[in-house]
Enzyme design. Sequence first.
Site, short mmCIF file in Angstrom:
data_model
loop_
_atom_site.label_atom_id
_atom_site.label_comp_id
_atom_site.label_asym_id
_atom_site.label_seq_id
_atom_site.Cartn_x
_atom_site.Cartn_y
_atom_site.Cartn_z
CG ASP A 67 134.67 139.33 127.25
OD1 ASP A 67 135.29 138.57 128.01
OD2 ASP A 67 135.08 140.46 126.97
CG ASP A 136 138.01 150.62 122.09
OD1 ASP A 136 138.01 150.10 123.22
OD2 ASP A 136 137.59 150.02 121.07
CG HIS A 138 136.73 147.28 124.62
ND1 HIS A 138 137.81 147.53 123.81
CD2 HIS A 138 137.04 146.15 125.30
CE1 HIS A 138 138.72 146.59 123.99
NE2 HIS A 138 138.29 145.73 124.89
CD GLU A 143 135.27 146.81 120.51
OE1 GLU A 143 135.68 147.82 121.12
OE2 GLU A 143 136.04 145.98 120.02
C1 GLP Z 1 139.80 142.48 126.12
C2 GLP Z 1 138.74 141.99 127.10
C3 GLP Z 1 138.36 143.05 128.11
C4 GLP Z 1 139.62 143.68 128.70
C5 GLP Z 1 140.41 144.32 127.61
C6 GLP Z 1 141.65 145.05 128.11
O1 GLP Z 1 139.27 143.16 125.05
N1 GLP Z 1 137.58 141.56 126.41
O2 GLP Z 1 137.54 142.48 129.12
O3 GLP Z 1 139.26 144.62 129.68
O4 GLP Z 1 140.80 143.28 126.71
O5 GLP Z 1 142.71 144.15 128.23
P1 GLP Z 1 144.07 144.42 128.97
O6 GLP Z 1 143.78 144.23 130.41
O7 GLP Z 1 144.99 143.36 128.46
O8 GLP Z 1 144.51 145.80 128.63
#
Ligand code: GLP
Length: 243
Positions: A67, A136, A138, A143
Amino acid sequence: MKIIKAKDYKDMSRKAANIISAQVIIKPDAVLGLATGGTPVGTYAQLVEWYNKGDIDFSGVTTVNLDEYRGLARGHKQSYWHFMHAHFFDYVNICPERIFMPKGDDLDEVKVCKDYDRVIENVGGIDLLLLGIGSDGHIGFNEPGGAFEPGTHCVNLTESTIEANARFFESKEEVPRQAYTMGIRTIMQARKVLMIASGEKKRDIIKKAFFGSVTPAVPASILQIHPDFILIGDEEALEGVDL
Ligand code: GLP
């Protein structure tokens, strides 16, 4: 679904890096799907360490990231393009022409999404996809919603994702409100999916996503039916999960 319990963040990162390096050793021209966020930083650091020791060669590898924020130029410090270079690409021998990410600075969402789906198709799909999980549920920036979105699409980020990602920006107001993300069909078509999760704050969502029903309200839950899905969580994230 296979669940591997790691001792702590470092152990989780090492185990994940092991699976990625095994993939690259078995298939030197592998297509790796890659994730951003705080969780994979240790995995990338471990891969860089092994690369420096001469244990792993990325020269044949192609990468497709999950993304990118819509509206951020590649040079922006918080763009995922920048993140990936700062944590991984700048330190290994991945060929720059084989690094792919949705073009965040192009606001033509129809074109960006179509182009990115074509890129993934042209490289032959993803051999191994690394994922984190949002609190959440995702994955990428898919989402919670009423339906699983198949291909690359533009999403409006939820309030909880904006809040969670604000820690990387000067203020919450600076967090982009939209992003381009690989869709659920593309994620499910990856031949192997590896999710990493660390810390107490991921505990509840792990239970919901992988021990509850499969629903677009918890996007990660669809991975329960992926034929080759591995979850590596540390003890804090997997507390209460019986293996
Ligand atoms: C962002 C990214 C996701 C990732 C998520 C969790 O939203 N787009 O790909 O998995 O954050 O991030 P973290 O690893 O910092 O908890």
